[in-house]
Enzyme design. Structure first.
Site, short mmCIF file in Angstrom:
data_model
loop_
_atom_site.label_atom_id
_atom_site.label_comp_id
_atom_site.label_asym_id
_atom_site.label_seq_id
_atom_site.Cartn_x
_atom_site.Cartn_y
_atom_site.Cartn_z
N THR A 36 -28.10 17.35 -9.09
CA THR A 36 -26.88 17.34 -9.90
C THR A 36 -25.94 18.46 -9.50
OG1 THR A 36 -28.07 16.40 -11.78
CG2 THR A 36 -25.99 17.51 -12.25
N THR A 37 -26.48 19.67 -9.34
CA THR A 37 -25.66 20.85 -9.08
C THR A 37 -24.99 20.80 -7.71
OG1 THR A 37 -27.15 22.09 -10.53
CG2 THR A 37 -25.73 23.39 -9.12
N TYR A 99 -25.27 5.34 -15.94
CA TYR A 99 -24.19 4.42 -16.31
C TYR A 99 -24.68 3.05 -16.74
CZ TYR A 99 -19.80 1.89 -16.42
OH TYR A 99 -18.75 1.12 -16.84
N TYR A 125 -36.70 12.72 -12.73
CA TYR A 125 -35.66 13.60 -13.26
C TYR A 125 -35.01 12.90 -14.44
CZ TYR A 125 -31.29 16.42 -13.14
OH TYR A 125 -30.21 17.22 -13.44
N ARG A 130 -26.39 13.25 -18.88
CA ARG A 130 -25.56 12.81 -17.76
C ARG A 130 -25.77 11.34 -17.42
NH1 ARG A 130 -23.08 16.65 -14.29
NH2 ARG A 130 -23.51 18.81 -14.89
N LYS A 154 -38.79 16.64 -13.83
CA LYS A 154 -37.80 17.63 -14.28
C LYS A 154 -37.26 17.09 -15.60
CE LYS A 154 -33.31 19.69 -13.22
NZ LYS A 154 -32.14 19.69 -12.31
N ILE A 196 -36.44 23.75 -12.49
CA ILE A 196 -35.48 23.53 -11.42
C ILE A 196 -34.17 24.06 -11.96
CG2 ILE A 196 -34.25 21.81 -10.04
CD1 ILE A 196 -36.80 20.16 -10.00
#
Length: 284
Positions: A36-37, A99, A125, A130, A154, A196
């Site tokens: 993501t980051t 989504y 994850y 999100r 995660k 993480i």
């Protein structure tokens, strides 16, 4: 690991090399690429493949590498598994599809398909804030029990009770990693295995001091170490991730502040806050 960009919006590989050295020298246990980051949704597939190769080559075996391979189309994730050079990676990190909001059965079938095709161990994850869908503890445990190369999760649901359920029922060896820096010590106190981290991009030395105390079972010392970081960690998320961490890293002189639209740079007030916090708490 963030993805640095030049002022023109291209991947800044010189800055990426600095970042890899920065976090390794700061004592991290491993690096996660293309999560993501990393602003991965704004990266074209060929860019992702080059970034993956660059990171693997620059790490040069110094720490393990976890490669992000996820998406909301199962077949596209399989394409990533085929197209990325995963020979230097140790595991993949695969996010719940975003989504399109699959059912719990859909999530299970998605990860079952990935696990059947992945040449590497798979870390799930879960990040409902999100992705728009929460993978329940029951679905996580079903994956952990049924899919032999699914080795951990995660967990970024923010729900400590959900995390506790996974901890209580997980098979032997199944890793439970925090996806929230602020919950790391509490999760590890309950038996979790680590984090993480976003904060470790900017403050690896200080953040790892906290994590290492927790790994040693000294949770009081870990909490004390984290107390000096709490305001800075909070600031990382004030204007969203990775805008905050890139703002901090820019103030530290490691990267430029550029993000790809629709994300924008941190505000002047956030820059000033990081300038103060970095000096006040010796975060460099």
């Amino acid at each position: 690991m963030i993805t640095p960009f030049t002022a023109e919006g291209r991947v800044d590989y010189d800055a990426l090399a600095r970042m890899i050295d920065h976090v390794i020298e700061g004592g991290v246990d491993y690096i996660v690429a293309l999560g993501t980051t990393a602003e991965t949704p704004t990266l074209y597939m060929p860019e992702r493949a080059v970034i993956a190769m660059f990171i693997a080559n620059h790490i040069a075996g110094r720490v393990p590498l976890v490669m992000g391979c996820g998406g909301n189309s199962t077949s596209e994730v399989l394409d990533q598994l085929r197209e990325f050079d995963l020979r230097s990676a140790d595991a993949i990190l695969s996010v719940t599809p975003y989504y399109n909001k699959p059912s719990q059965e859909g999530l299970y079938q998605h990860f079952k398909t990935i696990a059947e095709h992945s040449p590497l161990p798979v870390i799930l994850y879960n990040i409902p804030g999100r992705s728009g869908v929460n993978m329940t503890a029951e679905t996580t445990l079903r994956c952990a029990r049924d899919l032999k190369n699914v080795v951990g999760i995660k967990e970024a649901s923010g729900d400590i009770n959900q995390m506790q359920h996974i901890l209580d029922k997980r098979p032997d060896g199944f890793l439970v990693l925090s996806g929230d820096d602020a919950m790391t010590v509490e999760l590890m106190r309950r038996g979790g295995d680590g984090v993480i981290s976003v904060a470790a991009n900017a403050f690896p030395r200080r953040f790892m001091a906290c994590v290492n105390r927790a790994k040693a079972g000294d949770f009081e010392a870990a909490e004390h170490q984290y107390a000096a970081l709490a305001e800075a960690v909070g600031a990382l998320f004030e204007e969203g991730n990775p805008a905050g961490v890139k703002c901090a890293l820019s103030e530290m002189g490691l990267i430029g502040p550029t993000l790809r639209l629709p994300l924008v740079e941190g505000s002047q007030s956030l820059r000033e806050k990081f300038r103060r916090l970095i000096a006040e708490y010796d975060l460099c």
